[in-house]
Write a protein that holds these residues in place. Structure first.
Motif, short mmCIF file in Angstrom:
data_model
loop_
_atom_site.label_atom_id
_atom_site.label_comp_id
_atom_site.label_asym_id
_atom_site.label_seq_id
_atom_site.Cartn_x
_atom_site.Cartn_y
_atom_site.Cartn_z
N SER A 208 4.20 -9.00 -58.92
CA SER A 208 3.81 -7.89 -59.78
C SER A 208 4.48 -6.58 -59.34
N ARG A 209 4.45 -6.30 -58.06
CA ARG A 209 5.09 -5.07 -57.55
C ARG A 209 6.60 -5.10 -57.77
N PHE A 210 7.20 -6.24 -57.50
CA PHE A 210 8.64 -6.38 -57.71
C PHE A 210 8.97 -6.16 -59.19
N GLY A 211 8.17 -6.75 -60.06
CA GLY A 211 8.39 -6.60 -61.50
C GLY A 211 8.24 -5.17 -61.97
N LYS A 212 7.24 -4.45 -61.44
CA LYS A 212 7.05 -3.05 -61.82
C LYS A 212 8.17 -2.17 -61.28
N ALA A 213 8.61 -2.44 -60.05
CA ALA A 213 9.67 -1.63 -59.45
C ALA A 213 10.98 -1.80 -60.20
N ARG A 214 11.24 -2.99 -60.71
CA ARG A 214 12.50 -3.26 -61.40
C ARG A 214 12.35 -3.23 -62.92
N LEU A 215 11.16 -2.81 -63.41
CA LEU A 215 10.87 -2.72 -64.85
C LEU A 215 11.16 -4.03 -65.58
N ILE A 216 10.59 -5.10 -65.07
CA ILE A 216 10.80 -6.43 -65.63
C ILE A 216 9.70 -6.75 -66.64
N ASN A 217 10.10 -7.40 -67.71
CA ASN A 217 9.19 -7.78 -68.79
C ASN A 217 8.03 -8.62 -68.25
N PRO A 218 6.78 -8.35 -68.69
CA PRO A 218 5.62 -9.12 -68.23
C PRO A 218 5.74 -10.63 -68.50
N THR A 219 6.41 -11.02 -69.56
CA THR A 219 6.59 -12.44 -69.84
C THR A 219 7.40 -13.12 -68.74
N ARG A 220 8.43 -12.45 -68.27
CA ARG A 220 9.25 -13.01 -67.20
C ARG A 220 8.44 -13.11 -65.91
N LYS A 221 7.61 -12.10 -65.64
CA LYS A 221 6.77 -12.15 -64.44
C LYS A 221 5.81 -13.33 -64.52
N LYS A 222 5.31 -13.61 -65.71
CA LYS A 222 4.37 -14.71 -65.89
C LYS A 222 5.05 -16.06 -65.61
N ILE A 223 6.28 -16.22 -66.04
CA ILE A 223 7.02 -17.46 -65.80
C ILE A 223 7.23 -17.66 -64.31
N ILE A 224 7.63 -16.62 -63.60
CA ILE A 224 7.86 -16.72 -62.16
C ILE A 224 6.54 -17.03 -61.44
N SER A 225 5.45 -16.44 -61.90
CA SER A 225 4.14 -16.71 -61.31
C SER A 225 3.75 -18.18 -61.48
N LYS A 226 4.04 -18.74 -62.63
CA LYS A 226 3.72 -20.15 -62.87
C LYS A 226 4.52 -21.07 -61.95
N ILE A 227 5.79 -20.76 -61.76
CA ILE A 227 6.62 -21.56 -60.85
C ILE A 227 6.08 -21.44 -59.43
N ASN A 228 5.71 -20.23 -59.04
CA ASN A 228 5.13 -20.00 -57.71
C ASN A 228 3.85 -20.81 -57.54
N ASN A 229 2.97 -20.79 -58.53
CA ASN A 229 1.72 -21.55 -58.45
C ASN A 229 1.99 -23.04 -58.32
N LEU A 230 2.95 -23.55 -59.05
CA LEU A 230 3.29 -24.97 -58.98
C LEU A 230 3.69 -25.36 -57.56
N ILE A 231 4.51 -24.55 -56.93
CA ILE A 231 4.95 -24.84 -55.56
C ILE A 231 3.78 -24.79 -54.59
N ILE A 232 2.96 -23.74 -54.67
CA ILE A 232 1.83 -23.58 -53.74
C ILE A 232 0.82 -24.71 -53.92
#
Length: 166
Positions: free
Chosen positions: A30-54
């Motif tokens: 979330s912080r990385f996405g806000k700092a780089r002004l990244i679309n929330p949809t893209r942050k959600k995709i990365i979060s899902k991949i992260n959850n899958l690995i964990i």
């Protein structure tokens, strides 16, 4: 109940660690996405991949805690990885596009709203980036055409940012 005390305690520790890791990772994304002004949809995709690995790692640790024999666990994991490997080999572009989507998220200067030119020897593609998903970059050309580029192709081609969205 007493005979499973160590397993229950280990499971509780793994679950607490799982929640803590998920919380920390989601905050970082979330912080990385806000700092780089990244679309929330893209942050959600990365979060899902992260959850899958964990969650995958947590399941392996839980299986070890509850006494699944390491030979059985190794055979099971290698069977699953073999099936996934065959599937990804058959659809190599899916894996490469997903990996390229992660790279575009964390390390590439392209953002939604940028006017870009994709440097290709055969054609000149200019337009505005309208969306970047886990697999594709969507671009609207100056002529009004909607082009969809696989993320792996964006990393292969040179991209010139003509106009920044900020």
């Amino acid at each position: 109940m007493i005979e499973y005390r160590n397993e229950i305690l280990g499971t509780v520790i793994v679950m607490v660690a799982l929640m803590l890791l998920n919380f920390i990772a989601s905050r970082i994304i979330s912080r990385f996405g806000k700092a780089r002004l990244i679309n929330p949809t893209r942050k959600k995709i990365i979060s899902k991949i992260n959850n899958l690995i964990i969650y995958g790692i947590s399941l392996i640790v839980l299986a070890a805690i509850w006494g699944v024999e390491s030979k059985q666990l190794i055979v099971f994991i290698s069977s699953i990885l073999t099936i996934l490997g065959i599937g990804f080999f058959a659809q190599w572009s899916i894996l490469s596009n997903l990996t390229a989507g992660l790279i575009l998220f964390f390390n590439h200067p392209i953002r939604i709203g940028n006017k870009i030119r994709i440097l290709d020897k055969d054609m000149d593609y200019k337009g505005e980036v309208t969306d970047i998903t886990g697999f594709f970059l969507h671009m609207k050309t100056e002529k009004g055409e909607n082009l969809i580029w696989p993320n792996s192709r964006i990393l292969e081609k040179g991209v010139e940012i003509l106009e920044d969205s900020q």
